[in-house]
Design a protein around this motif. Structure first.
Motif, mmCIF file in Angstrom:
data_model
loop_
_atom_site.group_PDB
_atom_site.id
_atom_site.type_symbol
_atom_site.label_atom_id
_atom_site.label_comp_id
_atom_site.label_asym_id
_atom_site.label_seq_id
_atom_site.Cartn_x
_atom_site.Cartn_y
_atom_site.Cartn_z
ATOM 1 N N CYS A 3 -181.595 6.814 84.987
ATOM 2 C CA CYS A 3 -182.626 7.743 84.509
ATOM 3 C C CYS A 3 -182.938 8.804 85.568
ATOM 4 O O CYS A 3 -183.646 9.761 85.283
ATOM 5 C CB CYS A 3 -183.894 6.982 84.147
ATOM 6 S SG CYS A 3 -184.580 6.052 85.527
ATOM 7 N N ASP A 4 -182.423 8.606 86.768
ATOM 8 C CA ASP A 4 -182.611 9.563 87.850
ATOM 9 C C ASP A 4 -184.066 9.735 88.277
ATOM 10 O O ASP A 4 -184.457 10.791 88.749
ATOM 11 C CB ASP A 4 -182.004 10.920 87.471
ATOM 12 C CG ASP A 4 -181.733 11.766 88.702
ATOM 13 O OD1 ASP A 4 -181.340 11.191 89.726
ATOM 14 O OD2 ASP A 4 -181.949 12.982 88.646
ATOM 15 N N ILE A 5 -184.856 8.713 88.108
ATOM 16 C CA ILE A 5 -186.251 8.785 88.551
ATOM 17 C C ILE A 5 -186.445 7.755 89.665
ATOM 18 O O ILE A 5 -186.375 6.546 89.416
ATOM 19 C CB ILE A 5 -187.213 8.537 87.374
ATOM 20 C CG1 ILE A 5 -187.001 9.639 86.337
ATOM 21 C CG2 ILE A 5 -188.656 8.505 87.872
ATOM 22 C CD1 ILE A 5 -187.836 9.501 85.101
ATOM 23 N N PRO A 6 -186.667 8.265 90.874
ATOM 24 C CA PRO A 6 -186.659 7.374 92.043
ATOM 25 C C PRO A 6 -187.626 6.190 91.960
ATOM 26 O O PRO A 6 -187.337 5.129 92.505
ATOM 27 C CB PRO A 6 -187.041 8.315 93.199
ATOM 28 C CG PRO A 6 -186.593 9.664 92.744
ATOM 29 C CD PRO A 6 -186.811 9.684 91.260
ATOM 30 N N ILE A 7 -188.771 6.361 91.293
ATOM 31 C CA ILE A 7 -189.738 5.261 91.277
ATOM 32 C C ILE A 7 -189.598 4.362 90.046
ATOM 33 O O ILE A 7 -190.444 3.516 89.799
ATOM 34 C CB ILE A 7 -191.199 5.745 91.429
ATOM 35 C CG1 ILE A 7 -191.613 6.646 90.269
ATOM 36 C CG2 ILE A 7 -191.401 6.451 92.768
ATOM 37 C CD1 ILE A 7 -193.125 6.945 90.248
ATOM 38 N N CYS A 8 -188.519 4.536 89.284
ATOM 39 C CA CYS A 8 -188.287 3.645 88.144
ATOM 40 C C CYS A 8 -187.719 2.311 88.650
ATOM 41 O O CYS A 8 -186.816 2.285 89.476
ATOM 42 C CB CYS A 8 -187.331 4.274 87.145
ATOM 43 S SG CYS A 8 -186.944 3.163 85.765
ATOM 44 N N VAL A 9 -188.264 1.216 88.125
ATOM 45 C CA VAL A 9 -187.793 -0.117 88.523
ATOM 46 C C VAL A 9 -187.332 -0.913 87.302
ATOM 47 O O VAL A 9 -187.389 -2.129 87.293
ATOM 48 C CB VAL A 9 -188.889 -0.900 89.295
ATOM 49 C CG1 VAL A 9 -189.257 -0.169 90.582
ATOM 50 C CG2 VAL A 9 -190.130 -1.129 88.443
ATOM 51 N N HIS A 10 -186.885 -0.188 86.258
ATOM 52 C CA HIS A 10 -186.442 -0.860 85.035
ATOM 53 C C HIS A 10 -185.069 -1.488 85.280
ATOM 54 O O HIS A 10 -184.028 -0.868 85.063
ATOM 55 C CB HIS A 10 -186.388 0.124 83.870
ATOM 56 C CG HIS A 10 -186.139 -0.546 82.543
ATOM 57 N ND1 HIS A 10 -186.473 0.035 81.355
ATOM 58 C CD2 HIS A 10 -185.595 -1.746 82.234
ATOM 59 C CE1 HIS A 10 -186.137 -0.789 80.360
ATOM 60 N NE2 HIS A 10 -185.601 -1.871 80.866
#
Ligand SMILES: [Zn+2]
Length: 160
Positions: free
Chosen positions: A73-80
């Motif tokens: 997803c290219d979102i650094p704070i995503c932890v999915h």
């Protein structure tokens, strides 16, 4: 993993309502725009990457230090992170091709054109901080999340 530590970890995570949504880390954010989670081990306190921690929780196996995790997803704070790499937003670098494929197919709503990872570090840090602020202040609000990711001025009246 220590139960109370795992609980503390998830207390910092806000999950979107849909199965494919991101799960955002709302704890400490490092000066590179990625999260930071403090844990206590025999060697003492240490900071770990929340996405790595989540991935290890999902797979039940320690991730070698040399293994790089990438965000589909290219979102650094995503932890999915899930054990099923077709669903997981983070996966080892060896799955890079698959992830790029998925990103290009636009499986991730409202972020097909975003390449947060390619932004200058300072901008990326600010996006992560803005995103965290939005989540903590408003919960899961897709419009505000998109605005934060795009760097739109959040105090702009039309957003509310
Ligand atoms: Zn994500």
């Amino acid at each position: 993993m220590i139960r109370s530590e795992v609980d503390r970890f998830w207390s910092h995570v806000v999950k979107g309502p849909e199965p494919e949504d991101c799960w955002f880390w709302t704890g400490a954010i490092s000066d590179d725009g990625y999260g930071r989670f403090w844990i206590r081990r025999q060697a003492g306190q240490q900071a770990v990457r929340p996405q790595r921690y989540a991935y290890e929780l999902a797979t039940g196996e320690p991730l070698p230090m040399s293994t790089l995790l990438l965000h589909a997803c290219d979102i650094p704070i995503c932890v999915h992170a899930t054990a099923d790499l077709d669903v997981s937003h983070v996966a080892p670098g060896t799955h890079r091709e698959n992830m790029l494929d998925r990103a290009q197919r636009g499986r991730y709503r409202n972020r097909q054109t975003l390449r947060l990872g390619d932004l200058p570090r300072q901008v990326r840090v600010q996006r992560s901080l803005d995103l965290r602020t939005v989540i903590l202040d408003h919960g899961w609000q897709p419009e505000l999340i998109s605005a934060a990711l795009l760097g739109v001025e959040l105090t702009h009246p039309r957003l509310f």
